[in-house]
Design a protein around this motif. Structure first.
Motif, PDB file in Angstrom:
ATOM      1  N   ARG A  93      15.932  -6.857  16.733  1.00 17.47           N
ATOM      2  CA  ARG A  93      15.096  -5.883  18.077  1.00 17.47           C
ATOM      3  C   ARG A  93      14.624  -4.587  17.287  1.00 17.47           C
ATOM      4  NH1 ARG A  93      18.223  -5.052  22.972  1.00 17.47           N
ATOM      5  NH2 ARG A  93      16.191  -4.340  23.652  1.00 17.47           N
ATOM      6  N   ILE A  94      14.509  -4.493  16.141  1.00 16.63           N
ATOM      7  CA  ILE A  94      14.396  -3.102  15.705  1.00 16.63           C
ATOM      8  C   ILE A  94      12.832  -3.192  14.712  1.00 16.63           C
ATOM      9  CG2 ILE A  94      15.014  -1.279  14.030  1.00 16.63           C
ATOM     10  CD1 ILE A  94      17.844  -2.142  14.430  1.00 16.63           C
ATOM     11  N   LEU A  95      11.934  -2.210  15.199  1.00 19.67           N
ATOM     12  CA  LEU A  95      10.695  -2.072  14.361  1.00 19.67           C
ATOM     13  C   LEU A  95      10.643  -0.510  13.862  1.00 19.67           C
ATOM     14  CD1 LEU A  95       7.883  -3.743  16.329  1.00 19.67           C
ATOM     15  CD2 LEU A  95       8.817  -4.291  14.186  1.00 19.67           C
ATOM     16  N   ILE A  96      10.693  -0.136  12.845  1.00 17.63           N
ATOM     17  CA  ILE A  96      10.621   1.178  12.283  1.00 17.63           C
ATOM     18  C   ILE A  96       9.075   1.356  12.419  1.00 17.63           C
ATOM     19  CG2 ILE A  96      10.920   2.647  10.368  1.00 17.63           C
ATOM     20  CD1 ILE A  96      13.712   1.770  11.998  1.00 17.63           C
ATOM     21  N   LYS A  97       8.831   2.579  13.059  1.00 16.43           N
ATOM     22  CA  LYS A  97       7.421   3.081  13.188  1.00 16.43           C
ATOM     23  C   LYS A  97       7.076   4.024  11.945  1.00 16.43           C
ATOM     24  CE  LYS A  97       5.795   4.099  17.152  1.00 16.43           C
ATOM     25  NZ  LYS A  97       5.544   5.000  18.620  1.00 16.43           N
ATOM     26  N   SER A 114      13.750  -6.731  -2.407  1.00 17.30           N
ATOM     27  CA  SER A 114      14.225  -7.700  -3.748  1.00 17.30           C
ATOM     28  C   SER A 114      15.627  -8.176  -3.286  1.00 17.30           C
ATOM     29  CB  SER A 114      14.132  -6.940  -4.917  1.00 17.30           C
ATOM     30  OG  SER A 114      15.169  -5.672  -4.813  1.00 17.30           O
ATOM     31  N   ALA A 115      16.268  -7.447  -2.475  1.00 21.08           N
ATOM     32  CA  ALA A 115      17.869  -8.049  -2.122  1.00 21.08           C
ATOM     33  C   ALA A 115      18.107  -7.324  -0.795  1.00 21.08           C
ATOM     34  CB  ALA A 115      18.667  -7.423  -3.080  1.00 21.08           C
ATOM     35  N   GLY A 116      18.739  -7.988   0.082  1.00 22.89           N
ATOM     36  CA  GLY A 116      19.135  -7.641   1.677  1.00 22.89           C
ATOM     37  C   GLY A 116      18.224  -8.077   2.428  1.00 22.89           C
ATOM     38  N   GLU A 117      18.609  -7.756   3.775  1.00 23.17           N
ATOM     39  CA  GLU A 117      17.848  -8.246   4.801  1.00 23.17           C
ATOM     40  C   GLU A 117      16.363  -7.150   4.888  1.00 23.17           C
ATOM     41  OE1 GLU A 117      19.800  -9.258   8.632  1.00 23.17           O
ATOM     42  OE2 GLU A 117      21.661  -8.319   7.613  1.00 23.17           O
ATOM     43  N   PRO A 118      15.407  -7.826   5.290  1.00 22.15           N
ATOM     44  CA  PRO A 118      14.226  -7.091   5.535  1.00 22.15           C
ATOM     45  C   PRO A 118      14.509  -6.088   6.742  1.00 22.15           C
ATOM     46  CG  PRO A 118      13.859  -9.231   6.461  1.00 22.15           C
ATOM     47  CD  PRO A 118      15.275  -9.300   5.800  1.00 22.15           C
ATOM     48  N   ILE A 119      13.430  -5.019   6.836  1.00 22.68           N
ATOM     49  CA  ILE A 119      13.479  -4.095   7.946  1.00 22.68           C
ATOM     50  C   ILE A 119      11.894  -4.310   8.442  1.00 22.68           C
ATOM     51  CG2 ILE A 119      13.395  -1.661   8.610  1.00 22.68           C
ATOM     52  CD1 ILE A 119      15.771  -0.881   6.973  1.00 22.68           C
ATOM     53  N   HIS A 120      11.681  -4.611   9.521  1.00 23.62           N
ATOM     54  CA  HIS A 120      10.315  -4.689  10.020  1.00 23.62           C
ATOM     55  C   HIS A 120       9.738  -3.462  10.477  1.00 23.62           C
ATOM     56  CE1 HIS A 120      10.977  -9.060   9.290  1.00 23.62           C
ATOM     57  NE2 HIS A 120      12.034  -9.099  10.317  1.00 23.62           N
ATOM     58  N   THR A 121       8.486  -3.561  10.377  1.00 25.04           N
ATOM     59  CA  THR A 121       7.776  -2.159  10.643  1.00 25.04           C
ATOM     60  C   THR A 121       6.485  -2.127  11.439  1.00 25.04           C
ATOM     61  OG1 THR A 121       6.165  -2.679   8.720  1.00 25.04           O
ATOM     62  CG2 THR A 121       8.364  -1.422   8.384  1.00 25.04           C
ATOM     63  N   ASN A 122       6.274  -0.973  12.186  1.00 24.40           N
ATOM     64  CA  ASN A 122       5.127  -0.977  13.035  1.00 24.40           C
ATOM     65  C   ASN A 122       4.383   0.220  12.456  1.00 24.40           C
ATOM     66  OD1 ASN A 122       3.551  -0.344  15.218  1.00 24.40           O
ATOM     67  ND2 ASN A 122       4.951   0.123  16.679  1.00 24.40           N
ATOM     68  N   MET A 123       3.213  -0.124  11.953  1.00 23.18           N
ATOM     69  CA  MET A 123       2.333   0.982  11.230  1.00 23.18           C
ATOM     70  C   MET A 123       1.498   1.680  12.503  1.00 23.18           C
ATOM     71  SD  MET A 123       3.562   0.527   8.523  1.00 23.18           S
ATOM     72  CE  MET A 123       2.585   1.748   7.548  1.00 23.18           C
ATOM     73  N   THR A 124       1.740   2.990  12.517  1.00 20.02           N
ATOM     74  CA  THR A 124       1.056   3.854  13.481  1.00 20.02           C
ATOM     75  C   THR A 124      -0.271   4.565  12.984  1.00 20.02           C
ATOM     76  OG1 THR A 124       1.168   5.415  15.467  1.00 20.02           O
ATOM     77  CG2 THR A 124       2.590   5.641  13.378  1.00 20.02           C
ATOM     78  N   LEU A 125      -0.990   5.027  13.647  1.00 21.96           N
ATOM     79  CA  LEU A 125      -1.988   6.022  13.421  1.00 21.96           C
ATOM     80  C   LEU A 125      -3.190   5.066  12.533  1.00 21.96           C
ATOM     81  CD1 LEU A 125      -0.333   9.091  12.192  1.00 21.96           C
ATOM     82  CD2 LEU A 125      -1.655   8.635  14.497  1.00 21.96           C
ATOM     83  N   ILE A 126      -3.523   3.987  12.917  1.00 19.43           N
ATOM     84  CA  ILE A 126      -4.518   3.077  12.361  1.00 19.43           C
ATOM     85  C   ILE A 126      -5.867   3.368  13.180  1.00 19.43           C
ATOM     86  CG2 ILE A 126      -5.150   0.729  12.285  1.00 19.43           C
ATOM     87  CD1 ILE A 126      -2.900   0.980  10.539  1.00 19.43           C
ATOM     88  N   PHE A 127      -6.876   3.807  12.301  1.00 13.61           N
ATOM     89  CA  PHE A 127      -8.035   4.147  12.670  1.00 13.61           C
ATOM     90  C   PHE A 127      -9.283   3.234  12.011  1.00 13.61           C
ATOM     91  CE2 PHE A 127      -5.421   7.838  12.973  1.00 13.61           C
ATOM     92  CZ  PHE A 127      -5.291   8.200  14.381  1.00 13.61           C
ATOM     93  N   SER A 128      -9.049   2.521  10.978  1.00 12.16           N
ATOM     94  CA  SER A 128      -9.970   1.968  10.138  1.00 12.16           C
ATOM     95  C   SER A 128      -9.424   0.230   9.794  1.00 12.16           C
ATOM     96  CB  SER A 128     -10.150   2.834   9.007  1.00 12.16           C
ATOM     97  OG  SER A 128      -9.143   2.579   8.097  1.00 12.16           O
ATOM     98  N   ARG A 129     -10.692  -0.131   9.392  1.00 11.21           N
ATOM     99  CA  ARG A 129     -10.664  -1.499   8.784  1.00 11.21           C
ATOM    100  C   ARG A 129      -9.887  -1.476   7.544  1.00 11.21           C
ATOM    101  NH1 ARG A 129     -13.961  -5.077   6.103  1.00 11.21           N
ATOM    102  NH2 ARG A 129     -13.715  -7.428   6.564  1.00 11.21           N
TER     103      ARG A 129
END
Length: 377
Positions: free
Chosen positions: A155-159, A177-192
């Protein structure tokens, strides 16, 4: 250009929650919508009110600062300081303040997470937005704190700000490379360019800022058209969607549109559904109210994808972000686009200023608590 009649409003500074695109039925018409609410007392009530439409929530230092500046939420600061003292025992003011800062950021997100059923986005400190290793380390600390408060990793996204260094950090977190992934939310997107780089890095969510994209093009002397079909922020989302679909990134990296100023913008960006628009959007309560009351929305038209030359797509990220060629190409293209080079720095400066104010408040509380303890002794 013709004027559509919608009036742009100031972009809310208090947007806090994120929800997935859900259809609202109005007289057999469908509007794709979602909502964004804040961690203040008034808006916790609104979160409950709109709970049927909400799935996820986000927060950042600016939102936490807005919350704890209210008397009814001042206890969040003291709770964070008390936590730091328990966690560290005898420690410097600087060390206690750092832990208290993390706890305060996490706590506001957790409060909202106890209302909404989906994911919680919690921001890293924007002041480390250009430091890959610091972002990675801070992300792990925030996830650990959230898990301590019984928010599961699913239930976690790191911004994370979408600087090159931030995208590198996100890639490492999403694909360790090891361990569980941490999912991310990329902020300040302004371009292709940013959107392509994020998809190549395999991030979970990107957040293009609709209103601020339009602000940029208006400031550059472009035609100040109110024609929604020519709205630069909406056109950016459609361009990203077409690129993602053509490359097979759709469904892997979700597009979460943010920074709306008017209901009409939401309707326009969502009129083609996910095929031509975002997977998710964020908006403040007054826009969700306006969306709910909207009647007789046109049925969804067919979306004609923006042509994409797959052979011409640059490669910024391969298996890792250590490619000097990829980094150089990314920097070159960002400077050519111009918008992200300016708006990311501008956004980070604003968030960083609020983070510093929040940290100063916590530091004062830490120092006051230390004096009180010494007085008792």
């Amino acid at each position: 250009m013709a004027t559509s009649g919608y009036k742009a409003q100031s972009e809310p500074s208090y947007c806090a929650t994120r929800v997935s695109v859900l259809p609202l039925i109005r007289r057999n018409s469908i509007v794709s919508c979602t909502s964004s609410l804040v961690g203040l007392k008034k808006n916790f009530v609104e979160i409950n009110e709109f709970q049927e439409d909400l799935t996820d929530a986000t927060t950042n230092p600016s939102l936490v600062l807005a919350a704890v500046s209210k008397p009814e939420y001042a206890h969040v600061l003291q709770d964070a300081v008390d936590f730091a003292r328990r966690r560290l025992g005898p420690a410097s003011v600087r060390e206690q303040t750092a832990v208290a800062m993390d706890r305060a950021l996490v706590q506001v997100g957790v409060n909202i997470a106890r209302i909404v059923p989906g994911r919680v986005s919690v921001s890293v400190d924007p002041r480390i937005g250009y430091d890959t290793l610091a972002i990675i380390n801070k992300s792990k600390i925030l996830v650990a704190l959230l898990e301590e408060l019984e928010i599961p990793r699913s239930r976690i996204l790191i911004k994370i700000p979408a600087t090159y260094e931030g995208i590198c950090a996100a890639q490492a977190l999403e694909h360790p490379s090891a361990g569980e992934p941490i999912h991310t939310n990329m902020t300040l997107i302004f371009s292709r360019v940013q959107a392509i780089a994020c998809a190549q890095a395999g991030v979970s969510v990107i957040s293009p800022f609709i209103g601020r994209v339009k602000d940029w093009w208006d400031s550059q002397g472009g035609p100040r058209s109110q024609e929604l079909s020519q709205h630069p922020g909406i056109l950016l989302v459609r361009d990203i969607r077409s690129t993602y679909a053509a490359h097979g990134w759709g469904g892997k990296t979700h597009i979460m549109a943010a920074g709306f100023r008017a209901v009409e913008e939401i309707v326009e960006v969502g009129k083609y559904g996910v095929e031509g628009g975002p997977d998710l959007v964020t908006l403040p309560p007054h826009l969700l109210n306006g969306l709910r009351s909207r009647e007789n929305v046109e049925p969804r038209p067919k979306f004609d994808s923006v042509p994409v030359d797959l052979a011409a797509l640059p490669e910024y990220f391969a298996s890792t972000c250590n490619s000097a060629q990829g980094a150089s190409l990314y920097a070159q293209h960002i400077m050519e686009e111009k918008i992200a080079a300016v708006k990311v720095a501008e956004g980070l400066a604003k968030f960083s200023a609020d983070a510093q104010v929040l940290e100063d408040l916590l530091k004062r509380r830490v120092m006051e608590s230390t004096v009180e303890v010494l007085a008792v002794l």
